[in-house]
Design a protein around this motif. Structure first.
Motif, PDB file in Angstrom:
ATOM      1  N   TRP A  22       0.825  -1.196   0.000  1.00  0.00           N
ATOM      2  CA  TRP A  22       0.000   0.000   0.000  1.00  0.00           C
ATOM      3  C   TRP A  22       0.869   1.259   0.000  1.00  0.00           C
ATOM      4  CZ3 TRP A  22      -4.484   0.746  -1.685  1.00  0.00           C
ATOM      5  CH2 TRP A  22      -5.216   1.870  -1.373  1.00  0.00           C
ATOM      6  N   GLY A  23       1.945   1.216   0.770  1.00  0.00           N
ATOM      7  CA  GLY A  23       2.833   2.378   0.844  1.00  0.00           C
ATOM      8  C   GLY A  23       3.429   2.715  -0.505  1.00  0.00           C
ATOM      9  N   VAL A  24       3.962   1.722  -1.174  1.00  0.00           N
ATOM     10  CA  VAL A  24       4.577   1.985  -2.486  1.00  0.00           C
ATOM     11  C   VAL A  24       3.519   2.414  -3.486  1.00  0.00           C
ATOM     12  CG1 VAL A  24       5.843   0.973  -4.396  1.00  0.00           C
ATOM     13  CG2 VAL A  24       6.447   0.390  -2.080  1.00  0.00           C
ATOM     14  N   PHE A  25       2.386   1.729  -3.440  1.00  0.00           N
ATOM     15  CA  PHE A  25       1.324   2.075  -4.368  1.00  0.00           C
ATOM     16  C   PHE A  25       0.910   3.534  -4.191  1.00  0.00           C
ATOM     17  CE2 PHE A  25      -3.288   2.536  -4.947  1.00  0.00           C
ATOM     18  CZ  PHE A  25      -3.335   2.396  -6.314  1.00  0.00           C
ATOM     19  N   MET A  26       0.733   3.944  -2.929  1.00  0.00           N
ATOM     20  CA  MET A  26       0.318   5.324  -2.669  1.00  0.00           C
ATOM     21  C   MET A  26       1.365   6.307  -3.168  1.00  0.00           C
ATOM     22  SD  MET A  26      -2.640   5.542  -1.593  1.00  0.00           S
ATOM     23  CE  MET A  26      -2.884   7.128  -0.823  1.00  0.00           C
ATOM     24  N   LEU A  27       2.626   6.015  -2.908  1.00  0.00           N
ATOM     25  CA  LEU A  27       3.699   6.907  -3.338  1.00  0.00           C
ATOM     26  C   LEU A  27       3.650   7.093  -4.850  1.00  0.00           C
ATOM     27  CD1 LEU A  27       6.323   8.428  -2.368  1.00  0.00           C
ATOM     28  CD2 LEU A  27       7.558   6.425  -3.142  1.00  0.00           C
ATOM     29  N   ILE A  28       3.577   5.995  -5.573  1.00  0.00           N
ATOM     30  CA  ILE A  28       3.580   6.060  -7.036  1.00  0.00           C
ATOM     31  C   ILE A  28       2.323   6.759  -7.535  1.00  0.00           C
ATOM     32  CG2 ILE A  28       3.482   4.645  -9.122  1.00  0.00           C
ATOM     33  CD1 ILE A  28       6.195   4.761  -7.781  1.00  0.00           C
ATOM     34  N   PHE A  29       1.196   6.386  -6.929  1.00  0.00           N
ATOM     35  CA  PHE A  29      -0.073   6.954  -7.375  1.00  0.00           C
ATOM     36  C   PHE A  29      -0.123   8.462  -7.118  1.00  0.00           C
ATOM     37  CE2 PHE A  29      -4.638   7.828  -6.751  1.00  0.00           C
ATOM     38  CZ  PHE A  29      -5.090   7.429  -8.001  1.00  0.00           C
ATOM     39  N   LEU A  30       0.262   8.868  -5.910  1.00  0.00           N
ATOM     40  CA  LEU A  30       0.226  10.292  -5.577  1.00  0.00           C
ATOM     41  C   LEU A  30       1.136  11.086  -6.499  1.00  0.00           C
ATOM     42  CD1 LEU A  30       0.243  10.357  -1.675  1.00  0.00           C
ATOM     43  CD2 LEU A  30      -1.573  11.072  -3.194  1.00  0.00           C
TER      44      LEU A  30
ATOM     45  N   THR B 186       1.890   1.869 -11.328  1.00  0.00           N
ATOM     46  CA  THR B 186       2.249   2.201 -12.708  1.00  0.00           C
ATOM     47  C   THR B 186       1.104   1.882 -13.652  1.00  0.00           C
ATOM     48  OG1 THR B 186       4.496   1.581 -12.133  1.00  0.00           O
ATOM     49  CG2 THR B 186       4.030   1.881 -14.456  1.00  0.00           C
ATOM     50  N   VAL B 187       0.495   0.696 -13.432  1.00  0.00           N
ATOM     51  CA  VAL B 187      -0.597   0.291 -14.314  1.00  0.00           C
ATOM     52  C   VAL B 187      -1.766   1.255 -14.196  1.00  0.00           C
ATOM     53  CG1 VAL B 187      -2.400  -1.454 -14.598  1.00  0.00           C
ATOM     54  CG2 VAL B 187      -0.005  -2.139 -14.473  1.00  0.00           C
ATOM     55  N   ILE B 188      -2.100   1.653 -12.959  1.00  0.00           N
ATOM     56  CA  ILE B 188      -3.264   2.530 -12.781  1.00  0.00           C
ATOM     57  C   ILE B 188      -2.986   3.913 -13.348  1.00  0.00           C
ATOM     58  CG2 ILE B 188      -4.607   3.743 -11.028  1.00  0.00           C
ATOM     59  CD1 ILE B 188      -4.966   1.268  -9.573  1.00  0.00           C
TER      60      ILE B 188
ATOM     61  N   LEU C 239      11.927   3.344  -8.887  1.00  0.00           N
ATOM     62  CA  LEU C 239      13.084   2.478  -8.672  1.00  0.00           C
ATOM     63  C   LEU C 239      13.782   2.854  -7.367  1.00  0.00           C
ATOM     64  CD1 LEU C 239      14.498   2.189 -12.293  1.00  0.00           C
ATOM     65  CD2 LEU C 239      13.228   0.515 -10.956  1.00  0.00           C
ATOM     66  N   GLY C 240      13.847   4.154  -7.120  1.00  0.00           N
ATOM     67  CA  GLY C 240      14.431   4.615  -5.855  1.00  0.00           C
ATOM     68  C   GLY C 240      13.681   4.022  -4.684  1.00  0.00           C
ATOM     69  N   ALA C 241      12.332   4.042  -4.803  1.00  0.00           N
ATOM     70  CA  ALA C 241      11.504   3.493  -3.721  1.00  0.00           C
ATOM     71  C   ALA C 241      11.798   2.007  -3.531  1.00  0.00           C
ATOM     72  CB  ALA C 241      10.023   3.712  -4.035  1.00  0.00           C
ATOM     73  N   LEU C 242      12.005   1.313  -4.646  1.00  0.00           N
ATOM     74  CA  LEU C 242      12.265  -0.121  -4.573  1.00  0.00           C
ATOM     75  C   LEU C 242      13.596  -0.410  -3.873  1.00  0.00           C
ATOM     76  CD1 LEU C 242      10.428  -2.346  -5.590  1.00  0.00           C
ATOM     77  CD2 LEU C 242      11.973  -2.680  -7.495  1.00  0.00           C
ATOM     78  N   VAL C 243      14.608   0.368  -4.256  1.00  0.00           N
ATOM     79  CA  VAL C 243      15.920   0.205  -3.614  1.00  0.00           C
ATOM     80  C   VAL C 243      15.793   0.507  -2.126  1.00  0.00           C
ATOM     81  CG1 VAL C 243      18.239   1.152  -3.443  1.00  0.00           C
ATOM     82  CG2 VAL C 243      17.248   0.682  -5.691  1.00  0.00           C
ATOM     83  N   MET C 244      15.060   1.608  -1.848  1.00  0.00           N
ATOM     84  CA  MET C 244      14.856   1.988  -0.452  1.00  0.00           C
ATOM     85  C   MET C 244      14.162   0.857   0.306  1.00  0.00           C
ATOM     86  SD  MET C 244      13.300   5.615   0.699  1.00  0.00           S
ATOM     87  CE  MET C 244      11.882   5.139   1.649  1.00  0.00           C
ATOM     88  N   LEU C 245      13.215   0.210  -0.383  1.00  0.00           N
ATOM     89  CA  LEU C 245      12.461  -0.858   0.251  1.00  0.00           C
ATOM     90  C   LEU C 245      13.355  -2.021   0.647  1.00  0.00           C
ATOM     91  CD1 LEU C 245       9.163  -1.189  -1.669  1.00  0.00           C
ATOM     92  CD2 LEU C 245       9.503  -0.964   0.761  1.00  0.00           C
ATOM     93  N   VAL C 246      14.262  -2.368  -0.252  1.00  0.00           N
ATOM     94  CA  VAL C 246      15.138  -3.499   0.051  1.00  0.00           C
ATOM     95  C   VAL C 246      15.994  -3.150   1.274  1.00  0.00           C
ATOM     96  CG1 VAL C 246      17.019  -4.911  -0.806  1.00  0.00           C
ATOM     97  CG2 VAL C 246      15.132  -4.316  -2.316  1.00  0.00           C
ATOM     98  N   ILE C 247      16.492  -1.910   1.277  1.00  0.00           N
ATOM     99  CA  ILE C 247      17.271  -1.471   2.439  1.00  0.00           C
ATOM    100  C   ILE C 247      16.383  -1.471   3.682  1.00  0.00           C
ATOM    101  CG2 ILE C 247      18.555   0.459   3.437  1.00  0.00           C
ATOM    102  CD1 ILE C 247      19.245   1.216   0.506  1.00  0.00           C
TER     103      ILE C 247
ATOM    104  N   VAL D 123       4.230   8.275 -14.416  1.00  0.00           N
ATOM    105  CA  VAL D 123       4.916   7.649 -13.295  1.00  0.00           C
ATOM    106  C   VAL D 123       6.368   8.098 -13.326  1.00  0.00           C
ATOM    107  CG1 VAL D 123       5.695   5.479 -12.333  1.00  0.00           C
ATOM    108  CG2 VAL D 123       3.407   5.672 -13.267  1.00  0.00           C
ATOM    109  N   ASN D 124       6.803   8.554 -12.203  1.00  0.00           N
ATOM    110  CA  ASN D 124       8.201   8.931 -12.078  1.00  0.00           C
ATOM    111  C   ASN D 124       9.005   7.655 -11.858  1.00  0.00           C
ATOM    112  OD1 ASN D 124      10.667   9.909 -11.388  1.00  0.00           O
ATOM    113  ND2 ASN D 124       9.842  11.593 -10.142  1.00  0.00           N
ATOM    114  N   LEU D 125       9.566   7.142 -12.947  1.00  0.00           N
ATOM    115  CA  LEU D 125      10.215   5.834 -12.876  1.00  0.00           C
ATOM    116  C   LEU D 125      11.424   5.862 -11.948  1.00  0.00           C
ATOM    117  CD1 LEU D 125       9.454   3.159 -14.200  1.00  0.00           C
ATOM    118  CD2 LEU D 125      11.414   3.475 -15.702  1.00  0.00           C
ATOM    119  N   ALA D 126      12.143   6.961 -12.008  1.00  0.00           N
ATOM    120  CA  ALA D 126      13.311   7.094 -11.125  1.00  0.00           C
ATOM    121  C   ALA D 126      12.864   7.006  -9.669  1.00  0.00           C
ATOM    122  CB  ALA D 126      14.019   8.402 -11.393  1.00  0.00           C
ATOM    123  N   ALA D 127      11.747   7.692  -9.362  1.00  0.00           N
ATOM    124  CA  ALA D 127      11.230   7.649  -7.989  1.00  0.00           C
ATOM    125  C   ALA D 127      10.798   6.235  -7.646  1.00  0.00           C
ATOM    126  CB  ALA D 127      10.051   8.613  -7.846  1.00  0.00           C
TER     127      ALA D 127
END
Lengths: 415, 221
Positions: A30-38, A351-353, A382-390, A376-380
């Protein structure tokens, strides 16, 4: 190193504990989805509003002559200033910050006719450059060119609405229209890039070469106003200052006179909107990252509970010879895997929505004033994804340490 | 195989200290079949935990297969548990979400044995305890006796030198208890040292040597 056994062990655990896994994943998802969607919606809002401004507006200004307000060098106040084509040449020569100049002279409500049809139209005397400075587009044929000017041709570019009025479905190219009794050959049809209420006049006006207009109708070669664009990397306000100073000198106007040379640019308004969007964006980032953090804390929390729940299992594993390292690695990998997968799914759905909205608006030609092409800010992402792994690592670390420190004697005690 | 020299162990609580083991000296030879008896509170569970390197002792020395078990890192402890010891618990302690086969194979996972080999060995050991047909069943689909036999198979798969069993028959009826004890006998015949903590005389009678604990000291051995 990819340890197949470890992954089989982890997949086994995840498969057997579906509900637990889903609950853990939900927060991050939900967090990532909201970030991307917003952020996507924010970008849609932004491009929508900037589309209203028009893409060429940012570095554009207008300059015109008006009555002076201060006496200067023996001239009294209240003198009318007329800007000429010589001024135009002087600006071009002396102000390097200026990229393009578009003079315009207007004749309002002039009688125009074609065969048996007639109408009162605004006639604009222009240079070819105007179509590049103002948000205009040629719909058919061409705009004015240098030859029209050099040979003082009697050619006209008509606004799309006027063209329709006179020629209906027919092509107007090559036809002759009468402007105040003088025949002009139509060479093109033009209109505004975006139809906005304040751009309707662009669909009705008729454009002719400036010098043809002055000559044919016996007008002095003065211009009502100039549209000027500043060269790239130059703020229009800088060019504006120099242009106004030059014109003041040329027309003997007091340097501090607020009138005499009128001028205007929308840079400040655009700057305000830009700032507004910086604000909106920061807010969206704040909310999005906050949601994400809540999700990550949620993962950490659930992992803690899971470790509690698995105390016995961990105790058994330790009794069977599991090293603390293998326990940490087990909990950590599980945590990172769940966060990364959930994050990836959130990224995907967001991204899909957002892409779907963009596509739907394009496909069904939905047009709104303040929303356009959300991206969709793709850089954001991917950044979020990297952040998530960390973050997944950090989220799993505390529970994993706790798991490693489980005392097998306590864990295996029978209740 | 196992030597305890003057082992002392106390538990600190908030208000007082409980002296549980008060100088234990034991020497257990390789291949012995020993039962440890004593009433609750006698310190037999604590002693088993120390023998199993699950708990630390305060004073004395503990040699397991010639290694001094003292001040080891957690990793070393795990290594000794994995390679020298096999555990059997009263409540079986099988992982509920793993099948019998997976449970039995688990110690080998921590020995980094190849997955296929693990599975094969697990089936082999399940066969030894007569549960080959139950390999793909989950613990909750089995009876207590069957679960305990799975647990014994699990303790054997890492080819340990010592099996430590904490009340292995405590949750079983007498018929299944006998089955389980017969398995232990069989295991012992293979040369593995077996230590059973129990309070049942029938169980201790089946072992070769009985160590009686009372109030933290050895009463007889």
């Amino acid at each position: 190193m990819f340890d197949k056994d470890k992954w089989q062990e982890i997949f086994g655990t995840i498969r057997k504990n579906k509900l637990r896994t889903i609950l853990t994943a939900l927060g991050v998802f939900w967090g990532v989805f909201m970030l991307i969607f917003l952020l996507g919606m924010g970008s849609g809002l932004e491009s929508g509003v900037f589309k209203n401004f028009g893409s060429q507006m940012r570095n554009k200004m207008y300059v015109w002559g008006e009555r002076t307000n201060k006496p200067y060098k023996g001239f009294p106040a209240g003198r009318s200033i007329e800007i000429t084509l010589d001024d135009l040449a002087a600006i071009k020569r002396e102000v390097s910050e200026v990229d393009m100049l578009g003079p315009r002279r207007r004749m309002n409500s002039s009688f125009v006719s074609y065969l048996d049809k007639s109408n009162n139209c605004d006639i604009r005397g222009e240079y070819p450059s105007m179509v590049k400075i103002e948000p205009l587009v040629v719909r058919e044929g061409r705009y004015l060119n240098e030859q029209d000017l050099a040979q003082r041709r009697k050619v006209a570019v008509v606004g799309s609405k006027t063209s329709e009025l006179f020629f209906g479905e027919e092509s107007p190219i090559g036809k002759y229209i009468m402007i105040k009794g003088i025949a002009f050959k139509v060479v093109g049809v033009f209109g505004p890039i975006e139809l906005k209420p304040w751009r309707i006049s662009d669909t009705e006006a008729i454009v002719v070469p400036l010098n043809t207009m002055c000559h044919a109708f016996g007008l002095k070669e003065i211009i009502d106003y100039m549209a000027i664009s500043s060269s790239q990397d130059t703020r229009v306000s800088v060019a504006e200052e120099k242009v106004v100073a030059l014109l003041q000198t040329r027309h003997q106007i007091h340097p501090d006179d607020p009138n005499g040379i009128g001028h205007e640019n929308v840079e400040e308004e655009i700057d305000q909107v830009v700032n507004l969007f910086i604000g909106i964006k920061s807010f969206l980032w704040f909310v999005g990252i906050g949601t994400l953090l809540a999700g990550i804390v949620g993962v950490s929390n659930i992992m803690l509970i899971i470790v509690k729940e698995r105390t016995k299992e961990i105790g058994i594993r330790k009794a069977l010879g599991a090293t603390p390292g293998s326990i940490v690695s087990m909990i950590l990998t599980e945590s990172v895997f769940i966060t990364a997968m959930a994050g990836y799914l959130g990224l995907l759905l967001g991204t899909v929505i957002v892409g779907g909205i963009s596509y739907a608006m394009f496909a069904f030609e939905i047009e709104t004033d303040n929303f356009y092409n959300p991206q969709v800010n793709l850089a954001a992402g991917l950044g979020a994804l990297v952040m998530l792994v960390i973050a997944g690592t950090i989220a799993g670390l505390i529970p994993a340490m706790q798991a490693a420190s489980v005392n097998p004697v306590e864990a295996l005690k029978d209740e | 195989m196992i030597q305890l020299k003057a082992i002392h162990k106390s538990y600190q609580t908030d208000y007082n200290s409980l002296h549980v083991l008060k100088g234990i000296d034991i020497d257990i030879k390789e291949g012995d079949f020993v039962s440890i008896m004593g009433s609750s509170g006698s310190g037999k569970s604590t002693m088993l935990n120390i023998l199993g390197i699950l708990d630390k002792y305060d004073e004395g020395e503990y040699f397991l297969d010639g290694h001094l078990i003292k001040n080891l890192s957690q990793k070393q402890e795990a290594h000794y548990r994995n390679h020298l010891l096999g555990f059997v618990f009263q409540s079986f302690n099988l992982l509920a979400f793993k099948t019998a086969k997976e449970n039995v194979a688990l110690p080998l996972y921590y020995q980094k044995v190849d997955r296929k080999e693990r599975q094969e060995l697990a089936l082999e050991y399940l066969d030894q305890v007569g549960l080959l047909d139950w390999a793909d069943h989950y613990p909750n689909q089995m009876s207590g006796g069957q679960q305990q036999r799975v647990a014994i198979a699990r303790s054997l798969i890492s080819k340990p030198k010592v099996i430590l069993a904490d009340e292995p028959t405590g949750a079983l009826d007498s018929k299944t208890s006998e089955d389980v004890m017969n398995i232990f006998k069989k295991v012992n015949k293979q040369g593995i040292t077996v230590l059973i903590v129990t309070h049942e005389d029938e169980i201790s009678r089946m072992t070769n040597r009985v160590i009686r604990l009372r109030d933290g000291i050895i009463e007889s051995s």
